[in-house]
Design an enzyme around this catalytic site. Structure first.
Site, PDB file in Angstrom:
ATOM      1  N   CYS A 137      58.296  14.978  81.173  1.00  0.00           N
ATOM      2  CA  CYS A 137      58.912  14.111  81.623  1.00  0.00           C
ATOM      3  C   CYS A 137      58.827  14.216  83.244  1.00  0.00           C
ATOM      4  O   CYS A 137      59.393  15.107  83.713  1.00  0.00           O
ATOM      5  CB  CYS A 137      60.674  14.337  81.494  1.00  0.00           C
ATOM      6  SG  CYS A 137      61.586  13.206  82.375  1.00  0.00           S
ATOM      7  N   CYS A 140      61.928  14.083  85.364  1.00  0.00           N
ATOM      8  CA  CYS A 140      62.676  15.197  85.352  1.00  0.00           C
ATOM      9  C   CYS A 140      62.173  16.217  86.087  1.00  0.00           C
ATOM     10  O   CYS A 140      62.920  16.951  86.969  1.00  0.00           O
ATOM     11  CB  CYS A 140      63.165  15.790  83.890  1.00  0.00           C
ATOM     12  SG  CYS A 140      63.475  14.283  82.780  1.00  0.00           S
ATOM     13  N   ASP A 141      60.824  16.487  85.925  1.00  0.00           N
ATOM     14  CA  ASP A 141      60.439  17.754  86.673  1.00  0.00           C
ATOM     15  C   ASP A 141      59.330  17.575  87.650  1.00  0.00           C
ATOM     16  O   ASP A 141      58.922  18.323  88.257  1.00  0.00           O
ATOM     17  CB  ASP A 141      59.819  18.641  85.367  1.00  0.00           C
ATOM     18  CG  ASP A 141      60.625  18.845  84.406  1.00  0.00           C
ATOM     19  OD1 ASP A 141      61.726  18.978  84.678  1.00  0.00           O
ATOM     20  OD2 ASP A 141      60.489  18.834  83.292  1.00  0.00           O
TER      21      ASP A 141
END
Ligand SMILES: Cc1cc2nc3c(=O)[nH]c(=O)nc-3n(C[C@H](O)[C@H](O)[C@H](O)COP(=O)(O)OP(=O)(O)OC[C@H]3O[C@@H](n4cnc5c(N)ncnc54)[C@H](O)[C@@H]3O)c2cc1C
Length: 321
Positions: A137, A140-141
């Protein structure tokens, strides 16, 4: 004898979508039951740092956030049941669902929040380095890789979108694809090829993720095999993003609810109604675009409000067992 649970609102799934639906459903007086599934708390329980959930200036931990959501849902009147639904009958109301151990769930409304799981490559190093350089992701990261080298594996829309997203943080993004052309939409490909910070490695199969000698280093490289020549090489990188798609958890609903060609639950545009009145879908199970905790929580709220309105418009009620 197996238990029977009757409720105005049954929620399947205990990730951000399911628990947000439970909070809103409980506060509307529907005394929801949440069937938690095999992953109580959902996908955020398998990650560590969460930096983008609103309301927290400092980094928080995914499992902690989900414990808090569950505690809030219980505090306002939701009941958690550790079970997994294995069978559904949505042909008439009340709906009837069966749990793994034979328990029967009877409900006036059903909120489906069963999520979607990222597909992984299943190669050495992937699991061990998950969260230590290997991710599925970028939204997300990606932030954790500011100024670092990153690689994205895949050739479809998701892979190209993730690679383009990562250019916000990294000046050195490599897209690794095992074929000599991408499946992604032409407009995305054009954007990718024009980007000065993206390099594409064609005809390369990912063999393994390589960690540093010191475990604190996390990922240091990706071993690749040329699909034409068989030659092995190593790409040095700090982050490896696997972007080969997701599996929505909808097998249970095949033949019962409308699903799209990728298996995602089809819900009305801008809402959560499925094609069966009284059944609502929220979170990643009905979202192949955003896939974030905050969007899952937002649509969970919408599903509960939709369920509450649906009940207000019908005079239907299940007798408690
Ligand atoms: C490693 C990782 C890191 C991430 N980091 C971030 C981040 O930093 N920020 C962010 O916003 N998002 C992040 N995400 C994405 C985020 O976790 C998801 O978008 C979010 O969890 C989706 O919520 P959901 O409630 O729709 O589904 P999920 O969280 O996937 O929950 C699904 C739930 O359904 C249950 N279930 C499934 N089948 C059944 C069944 N048959 N019966 C009963 N229950 C069932 C499961 O047990 C689970 O509780 C990350 C994801 C991963 C994998």
């Amino acid at each position: 004898m197996a238990a029977t649970h009757s409720t105005r609102m049954l929620v399947l799934g205990s990730g951000p979508a399911g628990l947000s639906a439970a909070i809103y459903g409980a506060r509307a007086g529907l005394a929801p039951i949440v069937v938690q599934g095999i992953q109580p708390g959902g996908q955020l329980t398998i990650t560590t740092d969460v930096e983008n959930y609103p309301g927290f200036r400092d980094v928080i931990q995914g499992p902690w956030l989900m414990q808090e959501m569950q505690a809030q849902a219980e505090h306002v009147g939701a009941t958690m049941v550790w079970d997994t639904i294995v069978d559904v009958d949505l042909s008439e109301r009340p709906f009837r669902l069966k749990g793994d151990g034979g328990a029967l769930y009877v409900c006036d409304t059903l909120v489906i929040a069963t999520g979607a799981q990222a597909k992984w490559l299943g190669i050495p190093g992937e699991q061990e380095l998950g969260g230590k350089g290997v991710s599925a992701c970028a939204t997300c990261d990606g932030f954790f890789y500011r100024g670092k080298k990153v690689a994205v594996i895949g050739g479809g829309n998701t892979a190209v979108e993730e690679a383009l997203y990562l250019t916000n943080h990294s000046q050195d993004v490599t897209l690794i694809h095992r074929r000599d052309s991408l499946r992604a939409e032409k407009i995305l490909q054009d954007r990718l090829f024009k980007h000065p910070n993206v390099n594409v490695l064609w005809n390369k199969e990912t063999v393994r993720f390589i960690g540093g000698d010191d475990p604190s280093q996390g990922l240091v490289g990706i071993e690749l095999r040329d699909t034409q020549t068989g030659e092995l090489s190593v790409l040095a990188t700090d982050g490896g993003f696997v972007a080969i798609g997701h599996h929505p958890s909808t097998e249970l609903f095949r033949g019962h609810l409308a699903l799209d060609s990728d298996g995602y639950l089809i819900v009305e545009k801008g809402g959560t109604k499925t094609n069966v009145p009284g059944v609502f879908g929220c979170g990643d199970v009905a979202d192949k675009i955003y896939r974030q905790a905050v969007t899952a929580a937002g649509t969970g709220c919408m599903a509960a409000l939709d369920a509450e309105r649906f009940l207000a418009e019908t005079d239907f009620e299940v007798e408690p067992a």
